[in-house]
Design a protein around this motif. Structure first.
Motif, short mmCIF file in Angstrom:
data_model
loop_
_atom_site.label_atom_id
_atom_site.label_comp_id
_atom_site.label_asym_id
_atom_site.label_seq_id
_atom_site.Cartn_x
_atom_site.Cartn_y
_atom_site.Cartn_z
N VAL A 81 0.87 -1.17 0.00
CA VAL A 81 0.00 0.00 0.00
C VAL A 81 0.91 1.22 0.00
CG1 VAL A 81 -1.78 1.30 1.22
CG2 VAL A 81 -1.84 -1.21 1.23
N ARG A 82 0.85 1.98 -1.08
CA ARG A 82 1.78 3.10 -1.28
C ARG A 82 1.00 4.38 -1.52
NH1 ARG A 82 4.88 5.20 -5.93
NH2 ARG A 82 3.55 3.95 -7.30
N VAL A 83 1.45 5.46 -0.90
CA VAL A 83 0.82 6.77 -1.05
C VAL A 83 1.88 7.78 -1.43
CG1 VAL A 83 -0.35 8.65 0.17
CG2 VAL A 83 -1.07 6.29 0.55
N VAL A 84 1.56 8.65 -2.38
CA VAL A 84 2.44 9.77 -2.74
C VAL A 84 1.61 11.05 -2.65
CG1 VAL A 84 3.97 10.78 -4.47
CG2 VAL A 84 3.76 8.29 -4.30
N LYS A 204 6.07 13.26 -1.97
CA LYS A 204 6.67 12.53 -0.87
C LYS A 204 5.97 11.19 -0.76
CE LYS A 204 7.94 13.01 4.00
NZ LYS A 204 7.95 13.92 5.18
N GLU A 205 6.73 10.11 -0.70
CA GLU A 205 6.18 8.77 -0.75
C GLU A 205 6.12 8.16 0.66
OE1 GLU A 205 8.55 5.26 -2.13
OE2 GLU A 205 7.08 5.30 -3.74
N TYR A 206 5.00 7.49 0.94
CA TYR A 206 4.82 6.77 2.19
C TYR A 206 4.42 5.33 1.86
CZ TYR A 206 4.40 11.47 4.25
OH TYR A 206 4.61 12.77 4.63
N ILE A 207 5.11 4.37 2.43
CA ILE A 207 4.71 2.97 2.31
C ILE A 207 3.96 2.61 3.59
CG2 ILE A 207 5.45 0.60 1.93
CD1 ILE A 207 6.04 2.47 -0.40
N LEU A 208 2.65 2.44 3.49
CA LEU A 208 1.84 2.18 4.67
C LEU A 208 1.75 0.69 4.99
CD1 LEU A 208 -1.11 4.68 4.14
CD2 LEU A 208 1.10 5.05 5.27
N PHE A 209 1.98 -0.14 3.98
CA PHE A 209 1.90 -1.58 4.19
C PHE A 209 2.79 -2.26 3.17
CE2 PHE A 209 -0.26 -5.75 3.63
CZ PHE A 209 -0.14 -6.22 4.93
N ILE A 220 10.10 4.50 3.54
CA ILE A 220 10.80 5.27 2.51
C ILE A 220 10.29 6.70 2.56
CG2 ILE A 220 11.30 5.49 0.06
CD1 ILE A 220 10.78 2.52 -0.21
N ASP A 221 11.18 7.63 2.84
CA ASP A 221 10.83 9.03 2.90
C ASP A 221 11.44 9.69 1.67
OD1 ASP A 221 11.36 11.71 5.32
OD2 ASP A 221 10.25 11.62 3.45
N ASN A 222 10.63 9.89 0.64
CA ASN A 222 11.11 10.37 -0.64
C ASN A 222 10.62 11.80 -0.80
OD1 ASN A 222 11.83 10.83 -3.22
ND2 ASN A 222 10.88 9.02 -4.09
N THR A 223 11.50 12.76 -0.57
CA THR A 223 11.05 14.15 -0.45
C THR A 223 11.18 14.98 -1.71
OG1 THR A 223 13.26 14.75 0.33
CG2 THR A 223 11.63 14.18 2.00
N ARG A 224 11.93 14.51 -2.70
CA ARG A 224 12.10 15.34 -3.89
C ARG A 224 11.98 14.51 -5.17
NH1 ARG A 224 16.14 17.91 -0.78
NH2 ARG A 224 17.82 16.82 -1.85
N ALA A 225 11.05 13.58 -5.20
CA ALA A 225 10.88 12.75 -6.39
C ALA A 225 9.88 13.38 -7.33
CB ALA A 225 10.40 11.35 -5.99
N LEU A 226 10.16 13.28 -8.61
CA LEU A 226 9.18 13.68 -9.62
C LEU A 226 8.33 12.47 -9.92
CD1 LEU A 226 8.01 15.64 -11.66
CD2 LEU A 226 9.74 14.88 -13.30
N PHE A 227 7.06 12.54 -9.57
CA PHE A 227 6.17 11.39 -9.69
C PHE A 227 5.37 11.50 -10.98
CE2 PHE A 227 2.00 9.47 -9.13
CZ PHE A 227 2.37 8.19 -8.80
N HIS A 228 5.32 10.41 -11.72
CA HIS A 228 4.54 10.41 -12.96
C HIS A 228 4.08 9.00 -13.24
CE1 HIS A 228 3.18 11.21 -17.00
NE2 HIS A 228 3.94 10.23 -17.44
#
Length: 253
Positions: A81-84, A204-209, A220-228
């Motif tokens: 389960v991933r949230v950005v 910023k990416e959060y892995i909840l599960f 994973i704390d991804n603070t400067r990713a370009l998400f597409h």
């Protein structure tokens, strides 16, 4: 209707996702103010995407992805389960691996992801809930929920509830049971609406599960990713990743 927004629900199907939805909310007074929620469902993946600009701030973007895999018995089990999120709000709160919430700076729009467990005797029923609300008057909010479950035989499924109008009592708000959707359209929305909902963003990416069989978890704390993109087509550029590893008991879906 007193909510200041027109609401329509688009429903259609594609080769990759038998169920696709788009909830489109548009301001009556300013057509550039939009809230667009996208939901795509198949047995192995659920994708949620929110893009909204109704709260007098730059466009806020949110992406959630849930996956499921079959085990050696042929049963589906919840995977990652991933949230950005766009990372622009200082009011984003992550409560461990079970929930994530964000309140916009003017405190008019709110969304939350939460893991819910209901017990019936010795059986536990686990679901993930996404909820989104925005204030339309001093005493009322518009709110909707998406409940996502993983069925052992049929895989992932999602159920949209609302939008409803809620008299604001914060906790325990009273919602009118009649949905506020004014029109249901059995086709995908326009290309312009899809482009707005699928905009690229720095997130910023959060892995909840991490999956039912994982014994080790990685935050994973991804603070400067370009998400597409979505799923396997996702692309990240310019990443700055901080990883923290912990060891614990096997996680349950």
């Amino acid at each position: 209707m007193g909510n200041g927004l027109s609401m329509e629900l688009h429903k259609w199907s594609s080769a990759a996702f038998p169920e696709e939805y788009a909830l489109v909310c548009t301001s009556h007074t300013d057509k550039s103010k939009l809230s667009i929620f996208r939901l795509r469902v198949n047995p192995e993946m659920v994708l949620l995407r929110l893009a909204e600009s109704v709260c007098y701030h730059p466009v806020r973007l949110f992406h959630m992805e849930l996956s499921a895999q079959r085990d050696n018995m042929g049963c589906f089990n919840l995977g990652k389960v991933r949230v950005v999120v766009d990372g622009t709000s200082q009011l984003t709160q992550s409560k461990g691996k079970d929930s994530l919430s964000d309140l916009c700076e003017r405190k008019r729009c709110f969304y939350e992801v939460m893991r819910k467990v209901e017990s019936c005797g010795s059986v536990e029923r686990v679901s993930w809930e996404f909820s989104h609300s925005y204030r339309v008057t001093l005493t009322a909010q518009i709110r909707y929920h998406v409940i996502i479950e993983c069925d052992k035989e049929k895989g992932l499924r999602a159920n949209i509830r609302g939008p409803f109008k809620c008299e604001d009592q914060v906790l325990g708000a009273k919602c009118v049971p009649r949905p506020l959707i004014q029109r249901v359209v059995n086709q995908e929305p326009s290309k312009a609406i899809r482009a707005f909902a699928e905009s690229d963003f720095h997130g910023k990416e959060y892995i909840l599960f991490h999956g039912a069989s994982d014994k080790r978890g990685v935050i994973i704390d991804n603070t400067r990713a370009l998400f597409h993109g979505n799923g396997n087509a996702s692309e990240y550029k310019g990443c700055n990743i901080i990883m923290q590893t912990f060891v614990g008991k096997s996680l349950s879906p």
